[in-house]
Motif scaffolding. Structure first.
Motif, PDB file in Angstrom:
ATOM      1  N   SER A   1     -18.459 -10.334   5.865  1.00  9.41           N
ATOM      2  CA  SER A   1     -17.069 -10.706   5.654  1.00  9.41           C
ATOM      3  C   SER A   1     -16.830 -10.731   4.153  1.00  9.41           C
ATOM      4  O   SER A   1     -17.431 -11.524   3.433  1.00  9.41           O
ATOM      5  CB  SER A   1     -16.821 -12.079   6.278  1.00  9.41           C
ATOM      6  OG  SER A   1     -15.556 -12.519   5.909  1.00  9.41           O
TER       7      SER A   1
ATOM      8  N   SER B   1     -12.687  -7.224   6.265  1.00  7.34           N
ATOM      9  CA  SER B   1     -11.778  -8.303   5.896  1.00  7.34           C
ATOM     10  C   SER B   1     -11.999  -9.511   6.814  1.00  7.34           C
ATOM     11  O   SER B   1     -12.094  -9.375   8.034  1.00  7.34           O
ATOM     12  CB  SER B   1     -10.339  -7.815   6.025  1.00  7.34           C
ATOM     13  OG  SER B   1      -9.482  -8.918   6.270  1.00  7.34           O
TER      14      SER B   1
ATOM     15  N   GLU C   1      -9.249  -9.570   9.349  1.00  6.82           N
ATOM     16  CA  GLU C   1      -9.415  -8.648  10.469  1.00  6.82           C
ATOM     17  C   GLU C   1     -10.406  -9.229  11.481  1.00  6.82           C
ATOM     18  O   GLU C   1     -10.196  -9.170  12.697  1.00  6.82           O
ATOM     19  CB  GLU C   1      -9.906  -7.287   9.959  1.00  6.82           C
ATOM     20  CG  GLU C   1      -9.993  -6.238  11.065  1.00  6.82           C
ATOM     21  CD  GLU C   1     -10.446  -4.879  10.545  1.00  6.82           C
ATOM     22  OE1 GLU C   1     -10.476  -4.678   9.308  1.00  6.82           O
ATOM     23  OE2 GLU C   1     -10.772  -4.015  11.384  1.00  6.82           O
TER      24      GLU C   1
ATOM     25  N   GLU D   1      -4.069  -3.141  11.365  1.00  2.02           N
ATOM     26  CA  GLU D   1      -3.378  -3.878  10.307  1.00  2.02           C
ATOM     27  C   GLU D   1      -1.921  -3.424  10.171  1.00  2.02           C
ATOM     28  O   GLU D   1      -1.647  -2.232  10.051  1.00  2.02           O
ATOM     29  CB  GLU D   1      -4.115  -3.664   8.980  1.00  2.02           C
ATOM     30  CG  GLU D   1      -3.564  -4.491   7.847  1.00  2.02           C
ATOM     31  CD  GLU D   1      -4.303  -4.213   6.539  1.00  2.02           C
ATOM     32  OE1 GLU D   1      -5.291  -4.907   6.270  1.00  2.02           O
ATOM     33  OE2 GLU D   1      -3.890  -3.303   5.801  1.00  2.02           O
TER      34      GLU D   1
ATOM     35  N   GLU E   1      -0.767  -5.739   4.823  1.00  2.74           N
ATOM     36  CA  GLU E   1      -2.065  -5.941   4.192  1.00  2.74           C
ATOM     37  C   GLU E   1      -2.329  -7.409   3.847  1.00  2.74           C
ATOM     38  O   GLU E   1      -1.399  -8.211   3.707  1.00  2.74           O
ATOM     39  CB  GLU E   1      -2.226  -5.047   2.967  1.00  2.74           C
ATOM     40  CG  GLU E   1      -1.279  -5.387   1.846  1.00  2.74           C
ATOM     41  CD  GLU E   1      -1.537  -4.489   0.619  1.00  2.74           C
ATOM     42  OE1 GLU E   1      -0.936  -4.760  -0.428  1.00  2.74           O
ATOM     43  OE2 GLU E   1      -2.362  -3.547   0.730  1.00  2.74           O
ATOM     44  N   ASN E   2      -3.601  -7.735   3.732  1.00  2.00           N
ATOM     45  CA  ASN E   2      -4.018  -9.100   3.406  1.00  2.00           C
ATOM     46  C   ASN E   2      -3.398  -9.548   2.084  1.00  2.00           C
ATOM     47  O   ASN E   2      -3.242  -8.751   1.170  1.00  2.00           O
ATOM     48  CB  ASN E   2      -5.550  -9.181   3.259  1.00  2.00           C
ATOM     49  CG  ASN E   2      -6.291  -9.023   4.577  1.00  2.00           C
ATOM     50  OD1 ASN E   2      -7.503  -9.128   4.628  1.00  2.00           O
ATOM     51  ND2 ASN E   2      -5.576  -8.771   5.666  1.00  2.00           N
TER      52      ASN E   2
ATOM     53  N   ASN F   1     -13.617  -9.359  -1.929  1.00  2.00           N
ATOM     54  CA  ASN F   1     -12.186  -9.144  -2.095  1.00  2.00           C
ATOM     55  C   ASN F   1     -11.531 -10.525  -2.195  1.00  2.00           C
ATOM     56  O   ASN F   1     -11.195 -11.145  -1.207  1.00  2.00           O
ATOM     57  CB  ASN F   1     -11.640  -8.373  -0.891  1.00  2.00           C
ATOM     58  CG  ASN F   1     -10.156  -8.106  -1.024  1.00  2.00           C
ATOM     59  OD1 ASN F   1      -9.613  -8.208  -2.126  1.00  2.00           O
ATOM     60  ND2 ASN F   1      -9.514  -7.779   0.070  1.00  2.00           N
TER      61      ASN F   1
END
Ligand SMILES: [Zn+2]
Lengths: 338, 236
Positions: free
Chosen positions: B63, B94, B97, B135, B138-139, B214
């Motif tokens: 992750s 992600s 996700e 998705e 987006e995050n 990220n």
């Protein structure tokens, strides 16, 4: 302790803003010692930013491990154990090294060894010239000012330490007052070489029987002197201030170290830590040691500042004495030396 | 494919193993305890339980965030260093996700989130597509009220999933009323086996050395510096 066994140690150091990995053979032979400094990233902040340091370590860690393995020209089969700095230091930064070391130890089925950062600084001297006991080490860095007595390998007795600022910290603060860019310590040393110690700054001797240090009073005195001089309209040059400040620092460090060496009956002296790069200190300690007939060891510059070879050297003795860590090894910001 | 999956992006610690692509075991704890102390012990005990060795692995899935900076770093550091040591690829997924996948049979939108303090969340928007979430947005890090406001425009039921639900449930209900569906406690916990299964399908991108978390957010000092120096942050 079976020192007959050969030992090849992969060592990792990430306690502050240096990502470093080294391969050390038998505690003294440095096969590689890769140091990736982040100093350029932190300069604009005027000091090390922990979160940014941690981020850099994650980005760098496997690059540096691979480079160290390649330069040492060893295979993973030839590595006997993974040593890593477990503390003290910035916890987020330590965590990267510690978790990388545990992951590699698991992947390669090797033992992992946790090393105290200051033990590492002391053992940088072992790389230069085999340690003999009893000995006394003066540790000076941005985070530490300590006198450590050792009667044998792996035995550390802190007999004196700073009660406020570390030496390196005092250097950085005074440098900032003088408007010198970060990191200020080395620049102060350079200026001090070019000036005369015309100002008589105080020396903090503390109690007669104490080996402790204190530098916050000196720092304040420098700041006050600068302030008053400005009001009166006289000006000291930066060179004179740096030289006077350095004279006070070195006087206390050298005098206390020599007294402790005499009281403890040692004839072997070590200088360790980042501030061991300071020319003025090296010179003064060399002269005093010669006068007192002590054998003094000072590591070359690249072994004074944070590096993994020193962790490998210290870790080798832990390996030989079977002092392995387990999967619960953690980064500890305030780890004690004992 | 034999896969190890690691998730330490929140207080939930997850480790899972797939043998020949089949889930054979996972360790999940929901306690707020130190990942650095427990992760490797968890990984080792799971390998022992299912009779696998590190050298049997074909890839490691982790992750990659967003989430707790320190938590994500512990997982990513462990994953990439182990992958490098074994000479196998590391694949990042992600954390949003991974969590959204818990709601894949929901016939509407899925919004996973983690609390990011001061009314903010790390979040994203997904919908089901034949059992795998896709998705839609987006995050990002967002003020949760603003995010929910934007979701209203879809006029669809939205499933919210989060290990930090307690703190946000009222706000979601108040803003969305009947459109809001709150995930069950089990659906709200990220599962490492889902992570492994998603990661198994992903192509390997980039190399192990450059793989990093990220964070979705600059370090605070960096953001302040950019602000003070009149530059805009380039991506977020
Ligand atoms: Zn150091």
């Amino acid at each position: 302790m079976n020192q007959q066994n050969l030992a090849t140690i992969l060592a990792i150091e990430t306690s502050c803003d240096e990502t470093s990995v080294s391969v050390v053979k038998n505690g003294r032979e440095v096969l590689s010692n890769i140091v990736s400094s982040q100093i350029e990233s932190h300069k604009r902040f005027g000091g090390v930013v922990p979160e940014i340091a941690s981020r850099h370590h994650v980005e760098q860690i496997t690059f540096i491990i691979e480079e160290a393995m390649n330069e040492a020209n060893v295979t993973k089969e030839e590595i006997d154990a993974i040593a890593v700095t477990e503390g003290p230091g910035l916890v987020g930064a330590l965590l990267v090294g510690v978790n990388a070391a545990k992951a590699l130890a698991f992947a390669w089925d090797k033992p992992v060894i946790g090393v105290h950062h200051i033990a590492g600084h002391i053992y940088a001297n072992h790389i230069v010239d085999e340690l003999t006991f009893p000995l006394l080490t003066l540790v000076v860095s941005g985070g530490h000012t300590e006198l450590i007595y050792m009667k044998e390998h792996g035995s550390f007795e802190v007999i004196g330490e700073t009660r406020d600022d570390a030496v390196g910290e005092a250097y950085d603060k005074v440098a900032r007052t003088l408007g010198l860019p970060y990191p200020g310590g080395p620049r102060m040393d350079l200026l001090a070489q070019q000036g005369d110690p015309v100002i008589d700054f105080p020396r903090a001797w503390l109690e007669a029987d104490s080996y402790d240090f204190s530098f916050s009073g000196l720092k304040s005195s420098v700041i006050n002197t600068l302030h008053n001089a400005k009001q009166r309209g006289d000006e000291w040059t930066n060179e004179e201030i740096a030289a006077s400040f350095q004279a006070s620092v070195i006087d206390v460090l050298v005098t206390k170290t020599m007294k402790a060496a005499k009281d403890k009956g040692v004839n072997r002296l070590l200088l360790a830590g980042g501030v061991a790069a300071n020319k003025g200190l090296r010179q003064a300690l060399t002269e005093a040691s010669e006068k007192e007939g002590l054998k003094l060891t000072i590591p070359p510059l690249k072994l004074c500042t944070d590096n993994a070879a020193m962790i490998g050297a210290a870790g080798t003795f832990l390996y030989w004495s079977g002092k392995y860590a387990d999967d619960r090894l953690n980064g500890q910001a305030g780890l004690m030396l004992d | 494919m034999n896969i190890l999956a690691i998730d330490t992006s929140t207080y939930v610690m997850g480790v899972a193993l797939l043998k020949e692509g089949v889930p054979v075991g996972e360790i999940v704890t929901h306690e707020k305890k130190n990942h650095s102390v427990r992760l490797m012990a968890g990984i080792r005990s799971l390998f022992n339980e299912v009779d696998l060795e590190p050298k049997d692995l074909d890839r490691i899935v982790v992750s990659e965030g967003p989430g707790s900076y320190t938590g994500v770093r512990i997982g990513v550091t462990t994953a990439k260093t182990m992958a490098w040591g074994l000479g196998i690829p590391v694949v990042g997924v992600s954390s949003m996700e991974q969590l959204a996948q818990n709601g894949r049979h929901f016939p509407g939108l899925i919004s996973p989130f983690f609390d990011a303090r001061r009314g903010q969340v790390f979040t994203g928007l997904y919908e089901d597509q034949h059992g795998t979430v896709r998705e839609l947005k987006e995050n990002r890090m967002a003020i949760h009220t603003n995010w929910i406001e934007a979701l209203k425009e879809f006029s669809q039921p939205i499933l919210f999933l989060s290990p930090d639900m307690e703190k946000h449930e009222q706000l979601i209900q108040d803003e969305l009323g009947e459109l809001a569906v709150i995930g069950s406690p089990m659906e709200c916990l990220p599962r490492p086996t889902e992570l492994a299964l998603i990661g198994m399908q992903k192509p390997v991108q980039g190399d192990t050395h450059t793989f990093s978390p990220n964070y979705l957010r600059l370090a605070e000092a960096e953001a302040k510096w950019l602000e003070a120096n009149g530059k805009r942050k380039e991506n977020g």
